[in-house]
Design an enzyme around this catalytic site. Sequence first.
Site, PDB file in Angstrom:
ATOM      1  N   ASP A 155       0.974  -1.182  -0.080  1.00 33.51           N
ATOM      2  CA  ASP A 155       0.090  -0.041   0.052  1.00 33.51           C
ATOM      3  C   ASP A 155       0.786   1.122  -0.057  1.00 33.51           C
ATOM      4  O   ASP A 155       2.063   1.387   0.348  1.00 33.51           O
ATOM      5  CB  ASP A 155      -0.896   0.066   1.171  1.00 33.51           C
ATOM      6  CG  ASP A 155      -2.144  -0.634   1.018  1.00 33.51           C
ATOM      7  OD1 ASP A 155      -2.358  -1.429   0.183  1.00 33.51           O
ATOM      8  OD2 ASP A 155      -2.925  -0.645   2.041  1.00 33.51           O
ATOM      9  N   ASP A 156       0.344   2.329  -0.459  1.00 33.03           N
ATOM     10  CA  ASP A 156       0.991   3.662  -0.333  1.00 33.03           C
ATOM     11  C   ASP A 156       2.070   3.809  -1.263  1.00 33.03           C
ATOM     12  O   ASP A 156       2.855   4.618  -0.959  1.00 33.03           O
ATOM     13  CB  ASP A 156       1.378   4.072   1.174  1.00 33.03           C
ATOM     14  CG  ASP A 156       0.078   3.776   2.302  1.00 33.03           C
ATOM     15  OD1 ASP A 156      -1.143   3.872   1.964  1.00 33.03           O
ATOM     16  OD2 ASP A 156       0.605   3.683   3.556  1.00 33.03           O
TER      17      ASP A 156
ATOM     18  N   HIS B 106      -7.498   4.160   1.292  1.00 30.76           N
ATOM     19  CA  HIS B 106      -6.500   4.635   2.152  1.00 30.76           C
ATOM     20  C   HIS B 106      -7.103   4.808   3.373  1.00 30.76           C
ATOM     21  O   HIS B 106      -8.142   5.503   3.739  1.00 30.76           O
ATOM     22  CB  HIS B 106      -6.078   5.697   1.438  1.00 30.76           C
ATOM     23  CG  HIS B 106      -4.927   6.346   2.431  1.00 30.76           C
ATOM     24  ND1 HIS B 106      -3.630   5.396   2.886  1.00 30.76           N
ATOM     25  CD2 HIS B 106      -4.609   7.491   3.269  1.00 30.76           C
ATOM     26  CE1 HIS B 106      -2.962   6.087   3.662  1.00 30.76           C
ATOM     27  NE2 HIS B 106      -3.294   7.301   3.837  1.00 30.76           N
TER      28      HIS B 106
END
Length: 308
Positions: A13-14, A134
């Site tokens: 993620d991110d 998110h």
Amino acid sequence: LRMFQVKLIVTGDDFGYCPRRNQGIVECFLAGAVSNVSLLVNGSAAANAAELARRYNIPIGLHANLSEGSPVCEVLKTNSSLLNEDGFFHGKLGFRTALSKGLLNMSEVKQELKAQVELFRELTGHLPPHMDGHQHVHVLPEVRHVFAEVLQEYGIEYTRVPIEPGLHNCDWIAPSLMDFYLGVEEDSLNTVDVFTRHGIRWPDIYIGLSTMGKNMSVDTIWSAIDTAIAEFTNKAPTQPTPQRRTVTIELMVHPGYPSVPPVGGCGEGPDDFSQSWERLHELQTLVKPELQSHYKSRNIQLCSFKDL
């Protein structure tokens, strides 16, 4: 267990948060430790991330962000219900508070989600095969409906529903964090019908809350996978035919080198978790050879959403 073939999507993620996060995620991908990434299009290094995904052929989806940093939709950057008094998104908890007070305009949520899909397409040259939220904003009340509509409109087939088997037994998770996770779980359970009605799919099993940051180890990943598969096989109807059934799992991870301010973030600079050693700890755990060999010995195949 041998009746089941396990496909494991390990999602970093991110991606796009900062150059050091990008570097760590790419290293994990090249080491065979991450098989899929989720891009923050409002991240300060999003263009660099998209370029790296192209260069290394990394399967990439969209990490829709309504809680950290700045919107990507021009119209919403100055005056919108999604912004706090400083002109940034409300934050992980602030977003939830504003939502519960009825302060968020859902048409603006939809506008921003669509703008993020469009920017993703501009950066990568294709639509995201999967799109999640998110800080798990996509399963929140009201938001879940808008999110599902956007996925259906664009024909984005896959998402993430963060309901983690065995979460309740993880006594190493701090109580305040556990409260947040149980809220995410409740919201997720209430989202299943909405996503199903819109024809959206997600892996059979989700893992990632119990194994985040300092809680990640080869053992916690393994016991989470084993617990999840055991629970899934118990629930699965026994088939009279000898055909093998495929179980799909998504493991959410956050590897990277710690952000060094002022570089990074989504408009406001990097947050504490991004600057902490916990990111590096995840990177170092994921690339351990014993984790990889464990996958092989258990006939677990790493893949991405487009391989499902």
